[in-house]
Design a protein around this motif. Structure first.
Motif, mmCIF file in Angstrom:
data_model
loop_
_atom_site.group_PDB
_atom_site.id
_atom_site.type_symbol
_atom_site.label_atom_id
_atom_site.label_comp_id
_atom_site.label_asym_id
_atom_site.label_seq_id
_atom_site.Cartn_x
_atom_site.Cartn_y
_atom_site.Cartn_z
ATOM 1 N N ALA A 14 0.694 -1.345 -0.117
ATOM 2 C CA ALA A 14 -0.068 0.040 0.096
ATOM 3 C C ALA A 14 0.800 1.065 0.186
ATOM 4 N N LEU A 15 0.312 2.346 -0.578
ATOM 5 C CA LEU A 15 1.101 3.695 -0.544
ATOM 6 C C LEU A 15 1.575 3.999 0.999
ATOM 7 N N GLY A 16 2.674 4.548 1.026
ATOM 8 C CA GLY A 16 3.391 4.877 2.164
ATOM 9 C C GLY A 16 2.880 6.233 2.795
ATOM 10 N N ALA A 17 2.947 6.627 3.763
ATOM 11 C CA ALA A 17 2.608 7.909 4.406
ATOM 12 C C ALA A 17 3.202 9.150 4.221
ATOM 13 N N CYS A 18 4.277 9.133 3.430
ATOM 14 C CA CYS A 18 5.307 10.357 3.355
ATOM 15 C C CYS A 18 4.837 11.019 2.153
ATOM 16 N N LEU A 20 5.513 14.166 -0.943
ATOM 17 C CA LEU A 20 6.250 14.646 -1.744
ATOM 18 C C LEU A 20 7.009 15.966 -1.181
ATOM 19 N N ALA A 21 8.415 15.863 -1.296
ATOM 20 C CA ALA A 21 9.074 16.941 -0.564
ATOM 21 C C ALA A 21 9.595 17.906 -1.854
ATOM 22 N N ALA A 22 9.804 19.219 -1.596
ATOM 23 C CA ALA A 22 9.891 20.211 -2.553
ATOM 24 C C ALA A 22 11.361 19.610 -3.311
ATOM 25 N N ALA A 23 12.101 19.045 -2.804
ATOM 26 C CA ALA A 23 13.374 18.493 -3.468
ATOM 27 C C ALA A 23 13.169 17.772 -4.603
ATOM 28 N N CYS A 24 11.797 17.069 -4.528
ATOM 29 C CA CYS A 24 11.508 16.055 -5.735
ATOM 30 C C CYS A 24 11.025 16.605 -6.871
ATOM 31 N N ALA A 25 10.673 17.980 -6.628
ATOM 32 C CA ALA A 25 9.729 18.434 -7.739
ATOM 33 C C ALA A 25 10.863 19.384 -8.631
ATOM 34 N N THR A 26 10.485 19.559 -9.635
ATOM 35 C CA THR A 26 11.130 20.515 -10.792
ATOM 36 C C THR A 26 11.033 22.013 -10.517
ATOM 37 N N SER A 27 11.942 22.687 -10.934
ATOM 38 C CA SER A 27 11.862 24.321 -10.384
ATOM 39 C C SER A 27 10.579 24.791 -10.965
ATOM 40 N N GLY A 28 10.210 25.673 -10.244
ATOM 41 C CA GLY A 28 9.065 26.447 -10.701
ATOM 42 C C GLY A 28 9.136 27.954 -10.565
ATOM 43 N N LEU A 132 0.621 8.988 -7.475
ATOM 44 C CA LEU A 132 0.694 10.411 -7.719
ATOM 45 C C LEU A 132 0.482 11.047 -6.527
ATOM 46 N N ARG A 133 1.716 12.013 -6.030
ATOM 47 C CA ARG A 133 1.710 12.595 -4.590
ATOM 48 C C ARG A 133 1.934 14.060 -4.873
ATOM 49 N N GLY A 134 1.446 14.893 -4.086
ATOM 50 C CA GLY A 134 1.535 16.173 -4.083
ATOM 51 C C GLY A 134 1.475 17.015 -2.876
ATOM 52 N N THR A 135 1.610 18.254 -2.812
ATOM 53 C CA THR A 135 1.548 19.133 -2.030
ATOM 54 C C THR A 135 0.837 20.581 -2.399
ATOM 55 N N LEU A 136 -0.043 20.900 -2.031
ATOM 56 C CA LEU A 136 -0.593 22.182 -2.248
ATOM 57 C C LEU A 136 -0.318 23.277 -1.425
ATOM 58 N N HIS A 154 6.711 0.091 -7.840
ATOM 59 C CA HIS A 154 7.778 -0.966 -7.643
ATOM 60 C C HIS A 154 8.669 -0.715 -6.459
ATOM 61 N N ASP A 155 9.097 0.657 -6.434
ATOM 62 C CA ASP A 155 10.028 1.047 -5.221
ATOM 63 C C ASP A 155 9.730 2.267 -4.667
ATOM 64 N N MET A 156 8.792 2.729 -5.247
ATOM 65 C CA MET A 156 8.073 4.157 -4.721
ATOM 66 C C MET A 156 9.071 5.232 -5.070
ATOM 67 N N SER A 157 10.080 5.174 -5.991
ATOM 68 C CA SER A 157 11.097 5.999 -6.411
ATOM 69 C C SER A 157 10.278 7.087 -7.335
ATOM 70 N N VAL A 158 10.574 8.473 -7.635
ATOM 71 C CA VAL A 158 10.115 9.549 -8.336
ATOM 72 C C VAL A 158 10.569 8.860 -9.835
ATOM 73 N N VAL A 159 9.592 8.928 -10.576
ATOM 74 C CA VAL A 159 9.720 8.588 -12.076
ATOM 75 C C VAL A 159 10.900 9.619 -12.574
ATOM 76 N N PRO A 160 11.750 9.467 -13.202
ATOM 77 C CA PRO A 160 12.663 10.627 -13.941
ATOM 78 C C PRO A 160 11.824 11.463 -14.639
#
Length: 468
Positions: A14-18, A20-28, A132-136, A154-160
């Motif tokens: 099942a999906l974990g509880a953590c 998405l951190a800002a470091a995972c996101a691309t620059s906006g 799909l995880r996100g932060t508003l 499969h391993d809960m890694s961010v898709v490149p």
């Protein structure tokens, strides 16, 4: 009792509880004052969502299953279910014709329910490929932000490359963005409408990046934009670093354009080389078997319908002469039961073999007489089957086909065609993998759709699964 979709093996935890951190996101970029390009106001980015639907359909994107959790908002005490619902609606609007993406809603405890086109009342069965995880982010001064990322289940890694960070400024009755360095704006009467526009733009960007389709067209940004050029270069470099991935990409795309009908296996053969030469010529490039950056850019910028017409006009005479085989196509479908009756819950393997290279599509009519397409699927997207190797289902694919506990007979029917016709089938008989078709769909309707799409060059075979 669930259909084959209801009996898929669970593929991941099942999906974990953590979150998405800002470091995972691309620059906006946060919008600032300046001249703004106008985007049509209907449903905020409504026309852009329809444009994305067309791009996904034209580029053959299908059978993506994504679990989406509630969006986190650090400024609020609880997760933003309403914001998630807006994102679900955006993806639904973006896939009305293509049926490319199926969203599965997941709550904080990990329970899941079908969404975005799922059959009402159907049990949750298909473990999604992605999460799909996100932060508003709700900030002062009318600024809101939305960070999204796709994770592999499969391993809960961010898709490149599949992470975005968008920000918007609500002021003077409109919401303002910056995309590819260019200001954009749509009317917005309040925060709720601004959040909707932000979710729609974020969905376009996230899935556009993931699918490598020219989504910038849909928001009015040209290919000459330097940031678009950088995005295209990044996509190409990532695929070129894994040559089989680059070859497989063009094999799939040239098959969509009916310029190539070989396997999608990342291997370069003479038939593929010839298709590349013809495609480059049709795009005004040098006629050589080279998968270069200029070919990738030209393909993304092309009118695909026009390109396909030009390619059709340049089919080699030898290929035309051999287009109609001397003998009719045939297909054999056999089960591991070999005529015996199955125990309830017993797993079954299928063996499918066409008389020559063909594209195969398999459906199950379950104990409720509902139809489900289970091949091709997310585990193997290439429908082409060679007679020498045949096809084993499920084989090594991560799902199970078992006799239903009620012991009611079920039927597997497979169709074989000379070319890939899946994208030409109406949605009523195509649908998503492992998801039942509309309740009134019948095998005869499916057969007629294949006859029409294939021009009559069709073979089929069925096997009935019976209980002891």
């Amino acid at each position: 009792m669930p259909s084959i979709a209801g009996r898929l093996a669970r593929l991941a935890a099942a999906l974990g509880a953590c979150l998405l951190a800002a470091a995972c996101a691309t620059s906006g970029q946060t919008p600032s004052a300046g001249p703004l390009a106008s985007v049509p106001p209907t449903s905020s980015f409504g026309p852009a969502l329809r444009c994305m639907d067309t791009l996904l359909l034209d580029h053959g994107v299908r059978d993506l299953s994504v679990a989406i959790e509630e969006l986190a908002d650090p400024s609020q005490r609880k997760a933003q279910t309403g914001a998630r619902d807006v994102l679900v609606a955006a993806v639904s609007d973006m896939t009305q014709r293509s049926r490319a993406i199926r969203l599965i809603v997941a709550d904080a405890a990990g329970s899941q329910a079908a969404a975005s086109g799922a059959t009402a009342g159907a049990p949750y069965a298909v473990t999604p490929q992605y999460a799909l995880r996100g932060t508003l982010r709700t900030l002062d001064g009318g600024t809101i932000g939305l960070d999204l990322a796709l994770l592999s289940r499969h391993d809960m890694s961010v898709v490149p490359g599949a992470a975005t960070r968008n920000a918007a400024l609500l002021r003077d009755g409109r919401v303002e963005f910056v995309e590819f360095g260019q200001p954009l704006a749509v009317p917005a009467a309040g925060l709720a409408q601004a959040q909707r526009a932000l979710a729609e733009l974020a969905a376009i960007e996230l899935f556009g990046r993931f699918a490598k389709v020219p989504y910038w067209r849909c928001i009015g940004i040209g290919a000459d934009n330097p940031a678009v050029g950088a995005q295209t270069q990044d996509w190409y470099d990532a695929m070129a670093a894994r040559p089989t991935e680059l070859v497989a990409y063009f094999q799939q795309q040239l098959r969509m354009r009916q310029a190539y009908d070989g396997p999608i296996d990342g291997t370069v053969g003479n038939v593929f080389k010839e298709a590349v030469v013809r495609t480059r010529s049709a795009l005004g490039l040098s006629p050589e078997p080279k998968l270069s950056l200029d070919l990738f850019k030209a393909y993304l910028g092309a009118d695909l319908a026009g390109l396909q017409a030009r390619l059709r006009a340049t089919v080699p005479a030898a290929a035309t002469a051999t287009a109609v085989p001397a003998s009719p196509l045939t297909l054999q479908v056999a089960s591991s039961a070999e005529g015996r009756r199955l125990a309830r819950g017993e797993a079954v393997q299928l063996s499918i073999r066409p008389s020559r290279d063909a594209h195969v599509y398999c459906y199950l009519q379950d104990e409720k007489r509902q139809l489900t397409r289970f091949f091709p699927n997310r585990f193997r997207r290439d429908s082409r089957v060679a007679p020498a190797t045949g096809l084993q289902l499920p084989g090594s694919m991560r799902f199970e086909l078992t006799m239903n506990p009620r012991g009611v007979p079920e039927t597997v029917t497979c169709f074989a065609t000379e070319r890939d016709v899946l994208a030409e089938l109406p949605a009523s008989v195509n649908g998503s993998d492992f998801q039942p078709l509309p309740p009134k769909a019948t095998l005869e309707q499916v057969r007629q759709a294949f006859v029409k799409a294939s021009g009559g060059a069709l073979a089929l075979d069925s096997v009935e699964l019976r209980s002891r």
